[in-house]
Design an enzyme around this catalytic site. Sequence first.
Site, PDB file in Angstrom:
ATOM      1  N   ASP A 160       0.898  -1.112   0.167  1.00 11.16           N
ATOM      2  CA  ASP A 160      -0.020   0.038  -0.062  1.00 11.16           C
ATOM      3  C   ASP A 160       0.792   1.224   0.162  1.00 11.16           C
ATOM      4  O   ASP A 160       2.175   1.019   0.455  1.00 11.16           O
ATOM      5  CB  ASP A 160      -0.893   0.045   1.297  1.00 11.16           C
ATOM      6  CG  ASP A 160      -2.114   0.898   0.951  1.00 11.16           C
ATOM      7  OD1 ASP A 160      -3.194   0.263   0.749  1.00 11.16           O
ATOM      8  OD2 ASP A 160      -1.911   2.135   0.943  1.00 11.16           O
TER       9      ASP A 160
ATOM     10  N   ASP B 268       4.405   2.198  -3.955  1.00 10.51           N
ATOM     11  CA  ASP B 268       3.464   3.242  -4.678  1.00 10.51           C
ATOM     12  C   ASP B 268       3.276   2.345  -5.940  1.00 10.51           C
ATOM     13  O   ASP B 268       4.107   2.040  -6.697  1.00 10.51           O
ATOM     14  CB  ASP B 268       4.168   4.227  -4.887  1.00 10.51           C
ATOM     15  CG  ASP B 268       3.127   5.447  -5.712  1.00 10.51           C
ATOM     16  OD1 ASP B 268       2.168   5.131  -6.454  1.00 10.51           O
ATOM     17  OD2 ASP B 268       3.353   6.678  -5.635  1.00 10.51           O
TER      18      ASP B 268
ATOM     19  N   ASN C 190      -5.826  -3.752  -6.712  1.00  8.92           N
ATOM     20  CA  ASN C 190      -6.700  -3.404  -6.185  1.00  8.92           C
ATOM     21  C   ASN C 190      -6.717  -1.858  -5.835  1.00  8.92           C
ATOM     22  O   ASN C 190      -7.860  -1.056  -5.697  1.00  8.92           O
ATOM     23  CB  ASN C 190      -7.365  -4.062  -4.646  1.00  8.92           C
ATOM     24  CG  ASN C 190      -8.148  -3.383  -3.868  1.00  8.92           C
ATOM     25  OD1 ASN C 190      -9.265  -3.303  -3.970  1.00  8.92           O
ATOM     26  ND2 ASN C 190      -7.459  -2.863  -2.925  1.00  8.92           N
TER      27      ASN C 190
ATOM     28  N   SER D  37     -14.752  -1.324 -11.740  1.00  4.25           N
ATOM     29  CA  SER D  37     -15.660  -0.630 -10.937  1.00  4.25           C
ATOM     30  C   SER D  37     -17.097  -0.702 -11.949  1.00  4.25           C
ATOM     31  O   SER D  37     -16.890  -0.782 -13.087  1.00  4.25           O
ATOM     32  CB  SER D  37     -15.504   0.880 -10.786  1.00  4.25           C
ATOM     33  OG  SER D  37     -16.628   1.638 -10.118  1.00  4.25           O
TER      34      SER D  37
ATOM     35  N   TYR E  45     -11.564   9.031 -13.544  1.00 12.28           N
ATOM     36  CA  TYR E  45     -11.950   7.585 -12.776  1.00 12.28           C
ATOM     37  C   TYR E  45     -12.818   6.826 -13.406  1.00 12.28           C
ATOM     38  O   TYR E  45     -12.412   5.662 -13.819  1.00 12.28           O
ATOM     39  CB  TYR E  45     -12.823   8.084 -11.461  1.00 12.28           C
ATOM     40  CG  TYR E  45     -13.076   6.703 -10.684  1.00 12.28           C
ATOM     41  CD1 TYR E  45     -12.263   6.529  -9.550  1.00 12.28           C
ATOM     42  CD2 TYR E  45     -14.085   5.798 -10.974  1.00 12.28           C
ATOM     43  CE1 TYR E  45     -12.502   5.358  -8.805  1.00 12.28           C
ATOM     44  CE2 TYR E  45     -14.375   4.662 -10.065  1.00 12.28           C
ATOM     45  CZ  TYR E  45     -13.423   4.567  -8.922  1.00 12.28           C
ATOM     46  OH  TYR E  45     -13.675   3.263  -8.231  1.00 12.28           O
TER      47      TYR E  45
ATOM     48  N   LYS F 260     -11.371   3.304 -15.232  1.00 14.42           N
ATOM     49  CA  LYS F 260     -11.918   1.933 -14.872  1.00 14.42           C
ATOM     50  C   LYS F 260     -12.219   1.487 -16.120  1.00 14.42           C
ATOM     51  O   LYS F 260     -12.185  -0.052 -16.167  1.00 14.42           O
ATOM     52  CB  LYS F 260     -12.882   2.164 -13.700  1.00 14.42           C
ATOM     53  CG  LYS F 260     -12.713   2.685 -12.434  1.00 14.42           C
ATOM     54  CD  LYS F 260     -11.508   1.754 -11.908  1.00 14.42           C
ATOM     55  CE  LYS F 260     -11.428   1.888 -10.210  1.00 14.42           C
ATOM     56  NZ  LYS F 260     -10.495   1.012  -9.799  1.00 14.42           N
TER      57      LYS F 260
ATOM     58  N   VAL G 276     -19.057   0.378  -2.588  1.00 18.37           N
ATOM     59  CA  VAL G 276     -18.800  -0.311  -1.361  1.00 18.37           C
ATOM     60  C   VAL G 276     -18.313   0.479  -0.070  1.00 18.37           C
ATOM     61  O   VAL G 276     -17.884   1.595  -0.208  1.00 18.37           O
ATOM     62  CB  VAL G 276     -17.331  -1.114  -1.629  1.00 18.37           C
ATOM     63  CG1 VAL G 276     -17.270  -2.116  -0.589  1.00 18.37           C
ATOM     64  CG2 VAL G 276     -17.558  -1.790  -3.174  1.00 18.37           C
ATOM     65  N   ASP G 277     -18.874   0.183   1.039  1.00 13.96           N
ATOM     66  CA  ASP G 277     -18.676   0.948   2.171  1.00 13.96           C
ATOM     67  C   ASP G 277     -17.288   0.945   2.662  1.00 13.96           C
ATOM     68  O   ASP G 277     -16.821  -0.019   3.471  1.00 13.96           O
ATOM     69  CB  ASP G 277     -19.654   0.186   3.535  1.00 13.96           C
ATOM     70  CG  ASP G 277     -19.630   1.126   4.552  1.00 13.96           C
ATOM     71  OD1 ASP G 277     -19.228   2.405   4.614  1.00 13.96           O
ATOM     72  OD2 ASP G 277     -20.237   0.693   5.632  1.00 13.96           O
ATOM     73  N   THR G 278     -16.518   1.604   1.969  1.00 14.73           N
ATOM     74  CA  THR G 278     -15.247   1.723   2.657  1.00 14.73           C
ATOM     75  C   THR G 278     -14.785   3.329   2.844  1.00 14.73           C
ATOM     76  O   THR G 278     -15.667   4.049   2.235  1.00 14.73           O
ATOM     77  CB  THR G 278     -13.970   1.224   1.340  1.00 14.73           C
ATOM     78  OG1 THR G 278     -14.090   2.138   0.241  1.00 14.73           O
ATOM     79  CG2 THR G 278     -14.420  -0.001   0.946  1.00 14.73           C
TER      80      THR G 278
END
Length: 275
Positions: free
Chosen positions: A40, A78, A105, A154, A171, A175, A204-206
């Site tokens: 990450d 990165d 991801n 996505s 974005y 995607k 998504v709940d993030t």
Amino acid sequence: MSTAAPLAGRVAFITGAARGQGRAEALRLAADGADIIAIDLCDQIDSVPYPLATPDDLAATVKLVEDAGGRIVAVQADVRDEQALRSALQTGVDRFGRLDIVVANAGIAPMQSGPDGWRDVVDVNLTGAHHTVEAAIPIMVAQGAGGSIVLISSAAGLIGVGGGDRGSLGYTAAKHGVVGLMRAYANFLAPHSIRVNTIHPTGVDTPMINNEFTRGWLKHIAEELNAPTDFSNALPVQVIQSEDVANAVAWLVSDQARYITGVTLPVDAGIVNKR
Ligand SMILES: NC(=O)c1ccc[n+]([C@@H]2O[C@H](COP(=O)([O-])OP(=O)(O)OC[C@H]3O[C@@H](n4cnc5c(N)ncnc54)[C@H](O)[C@@H]3O)[C@@H](O)[C@H]2O)c1
């Protein structure tokens, strides 16, 4: 881990694993028996208005996997920096001895930003996915045991949702670009028995969307004339959970899906079909 576990003896490389979906995927694939190589950024990107993950988040992923009995190597890297990514992956491969699974991801959503947002989101979400696969290919091909690569796209990789700001356009474009990348890699990696697929989650709940800036952006595009504003799913659920995506990843990378390649799999509560 029990040898009966579906991914026993396999090693999975997951980017953006400090939190959110990446963490859920690390936990799920480890529970299925895989050793995890997690990377990450753990740093901020200027065009991104919400906080990205921290070193503490990545350490928490490590602890969760180890507490559940799994093995994990975590490195800060990165995805925009191909050499750093290769070196991080090699650290994990040196420890675990092989590589079978890749989950690209890592991602950002600088929706309301200008040209910097366009550049950054294409660099991270598209070029970063490309770097992730490139880093893995020589190792998997030399190993000669096939493998499975999942690129997290996505719903915005299949339909033209979003607003007119450069970050949002970037974005959706990035995607969609991930789909082209997947289709090309699926073809030329097939002779090596390496499968490549994309997953297309709805909201998504993030921390990527559960923050004041993204909520503000949704309100902002709802007020934009002619913007495609309907983000409601077909199934009666507002957002799905990271585990819902991790379940699909776990199946796609398992032998249960051994002849599935080149597929765009929505995990989207029906939002794509609704369009
Ligand atoms: N949350 C959603 O509603 C949603 C919906 C569809 C698709 N997605 C996609 O799912 C993936 C995971 O997102 P999430 O929802 O878990 O969000 P998240 O923000 O919680 O997680 C993304 C992770 O990627 C890391 N990251 C960002 N830039 C990086 C870089 N340059 N190098 C390495 N790591 C980097 C972040 O630090 C973070 O830990 C992303 O690709 C995202 O675009 C999210």
